[in-house]
Design an enzyme around this catalytic site. Structure first.
Site, PDB file in Angstrom:
ATOM      1  N   ASP A 388      35.351  14.113  19.882  1.00  6.89           N
ATOM      2  CA  ASP A 388      34.826  15.294  19.184  1.00  6.89           C
ATOM      3  C   ASP A 388      34.530  16.419  20.174  1.00  6.89           C
ATOM      4  OD1 ASP A 388      32.678  13.894  20.353  1.00  6.89           O
ATOM      5  OD2 ASP A 388      31.272  14.943  19.068  1.00  6.89           O
ATOM      6  N   GLU A 389      34.420  17.611  19.633  1.00 10.59           N
ATOM      7  CA  GLU A 389      33.900  18.788  20.341  1.00 10.59           C
ATOM      8  C   GLU A 389      34.626  19.094  21.652  1.00 10.59           C
ATOM      9  OE1 GLU A 389      29.375  18.699  18.547  1.00 10.59           O
ATOM     10  OE2 GLU A 389      29.771  17.577  20.384  1.00 10.59           O
ATOM     11  N   ALA A 390      35.935  18.854  21.672  1.00 10.63           N
ATOM     12  CA  ALA A 390      36.743  19.257  22.825  1.00 10.63           C
ATOM     13  C   ALA A 390      37.218  20.687  22.567  1.00 10.63           C
ATOM     14  CB  ALA A 390      37.909  18.303  23.010  1.00 10.63           C
TER      15      ALA A 390
END
EC number: 3.2.1.52
Length: 596
Positions: A388-390
């Site tokens: 997530d959240e790359a």
């Protein structure tokens, strides 16, 4: 919770002294008679048979069959169940002061009995009647098949041990004794946890107390709704020593949760030793949020956690977060960073700024080595890739990285788990997405399910246990909203996501992120009383779901937690029987940024 009325022909479980094939000794008959005479003069057991959390699937009370545990009691157990019996004795000995010897007995007859049935684990009528991930009582129009408490059969109107699966159990309480029957050790363990809850709250004390150790009479037949029921502990933002993690395992096991997801790596710290990349822990593990000393688990530490959890039928799910949330790894090995520029150590709480270089083959050697070593240390089937959240990785590059990383995990023999941001990437067999959104309409995740993915439900606005209970909660966040106990309880994992059938839902998990959580007491404060609410969503049939009833059952656990020294939030949603006091907690830090 509703109970099943008994018919005149099926008025209750057969007393243990009338089981077929057993001739009780004269001394035992005398003890039984003495107990029965005493019980006629004694008040009812303080706990009702249905006052269990999570709610059992079927309950048939028998108020005339309360059992009182006395100093001469023993635990009889078939050999395969001995470890569960030893744990039950460990729970009961401190407060009772009773010796409670554990005896292997092929026929497993005695006052406290734990038996493993020889029945096969094949699906029976119980399983055929209910699709995976759905709820419903077993033949709810009929009472329990109480005539044969020792070995229930899967006939018409009955619930066989083979129909309960590996985690189900049957518990029968008569004035003469208690019997827990299951098809596998996990079910026996869950039944023993139910028996523990049916004893007075003082059973949780660490020293002997004077108490009538009464258990309410009747029968329970029980099994889980979902196979995956868990919680996540973030040990990357703040490090927690092994003993703290073991206590969290005990909290999960108490409420029949069977998975502990450990968020082992993030920007603020790398918490697992990897022999082939030693600087990950040695350099990347010495920081944490706020500038504290951090820490990491040696491989021996990790094996200890895994072994301790396994004995309590809890599976550890390790997470190596990739390709983002990797600043600690890049501090240790700057050649993994884009541009090969070493970043400074990070002790803040922002997200989305770091990532490993997806264009460098050394990155994939790193991933293969790390997931290979962690997989070798982990007997459970899962390995969590994060994902997530790359935010700084272009979408096409991200998908290509995830697809390659998934194959590296699959090559270890583990099943890939990842946050639902993995959804656009190509599917690998068995892949599980952990959904943490706040809007139940997610077409991308629904499409991944149509391509074969299964889901673990962790909606941020329902079960993220780092969210505050209320505006004045002294620690935690509020980016997903405030989550009081009722909000954690009043939703259905089987129907929560639009376009996702219940059969695709593997289960439910409650994550606890730790940017603002620094001590075990604060961990417990955020877990309790919401963790039991999540446990009930994962275990109990939907037909038992009732907030008014749950809050009453939950209230009775406050004295248990107090007796056990467990810190909890005295939620005003719950009618606690005695006043409770909040523990002092440090002020919150960042309360706005979503974290995963």
């Amino acid at each position: 919770m509703p109970t099943i009325p008994a018919t005149p022909a099926e008025s209750g479980p057969e007393p243990l002294d009338r089981l077929p094939g057993r001739q009780p000794a004269a001394a035992e008959l005398a003890r039984t008679a003495a107990r029965s005479a005493g019980d006629l003069l004694a008040p009812p057991a303080p706990t009702r048979l249905g006052d269990v959390v999570p709610a059992p699937e079927r309950v048939q009370p028998d108020p005339a069959a309360d059992f009182t545990l006395t100093a001469d009691a023993a635990i009889r157990v078939s050999p395969a169940g001995r470890d569960v019996a030893e744990q039950l004795a460990e729970w009961l000995r401190p407060a009772t002061g009773f010796p409670l010897p554990v005896t292997d007995a092929p026929d497993a007859d005695g006052v406290l009995v734990l038996t493993l049935s020889e029945a096969p684990l094949a699906a029976g009528p119980f399983d055929a009647a209910r699709p995976a991930g759905t709820a419903g009582p077993v033949d709810a129009a009929r009472p329990l098949d109480a005539a044969r408490p020792a070995e229930p059969t899967a006939g018409e109107g009955g619930v066989g041990v083979d129909g309960l699966g590996a985690e189900g159990y049957r518990l029968d309480v008569t004035a003469a004794g208690v019997r827990v029957t299951a098809a596998a050790p996990a079910g026996l363990f869950h039944g023993a946890q139910t028996l523990r809850q049916l004893l007075p709250a003082a059973i949780e004390r660490a020293a002997p107390v004077t108490e009538r150790w009464a258990v309410p009479g009747g029968s329970i037949v029980d099994r889980p709704r979902f196979p995956y029921r868990g919680a996540m502990l973030d040990v990357a933002r703040h490090f927690f020593p092994v003993e703290d993690v073991l206590r969290v395992v005990d909290h999960l096991a108490r409420y029949k949760l069977n998975h502990l997801h450990l968020h082992l790596t993030d920007d603020q710290g790398w918490r697992i030793a990897v022999d082939s990349w030693p600087r990950l822990a040695g350099v990347g593990g010495i920081t944490e949020v706020g500038g504290g000393p951090g820490g990491f688990y040696t491989q021996a530490d990790y094996r200890r956690i895994v072994s301790y959890a396994a004995r309590r039928h809890v599976t550890v799910v390790p997470e190596i977060d990739l390709p983002g949330h990797t600043n600690a790894a890049l501090v240790a090995y700057p050649d993994l960073a884009p541009g090969k520029v070493p970043p400074p150590p990070y002790t803040g709480t922002e997200v989305g700024f770091s990532y490993v270089d997806p264009a460098d083959e050394r990155t994939y050697a790193f991933v293969a080595d790390v997931v290979g070593e962690v997989a070798a240390l982990t007997p459970g089937p899962w390995l969590h890739l994060g994902g997530d959240e790359a935010f700084k990785v272009p979408a096409d590059t991200y998908r290509a990285f995830i697809e390659r990383a998934q194959t590296l995990v699959a090559a270890t023999g583990k099943t890939v788990v990842g946050w639902h941001q993995l959804a656009p990437a190509g599917h690998v067999d068995g892949r599980v997405l952990q959904w943490w959104g706040t809007n139940g309409d997610d077409p991308e995740t629904a499409d991944a399910v149509r391509r074969g993915a299964r889901l673990i439900l962790s909606p941020g606005n329902r079960v993220y246990l780092d969210m505050k209970y209320a505006v004045d909660t002294p620690i935690g966040h509020d980016w997903a909203g405030l989550i009081d106990v009722q909000r954690a309880y009043d939703w259905d994992p089987g129907t929560h996501l639009t376009g996702v059938p219940a059969e695709a839902v593997l289960g439910v998990e409650a994550p606890l992120w730790t940017e603002s959580v620094t001590t075990l007491a604060e961990v417990e404060f955020m877990l309790f009383p919401r963790l039991p609410a999540v446990a009930e969503l994962g275990w109990s049939p939907r037909s038992t779901h009732d907030w008014a009833g749950f809050r009453q059952r939950l209230a009775a656990h406050g004295p248990r937690w107090t007796a056990a020294g467990i810190t909890f939030h005295p939620s005003p949603d719950v009618p606690w029987p005695t006043p409770a006091t909040k523990v002092p907690t440090q002020p919150t830090g960042n309360t706005t940024a979503p974290t995963s």
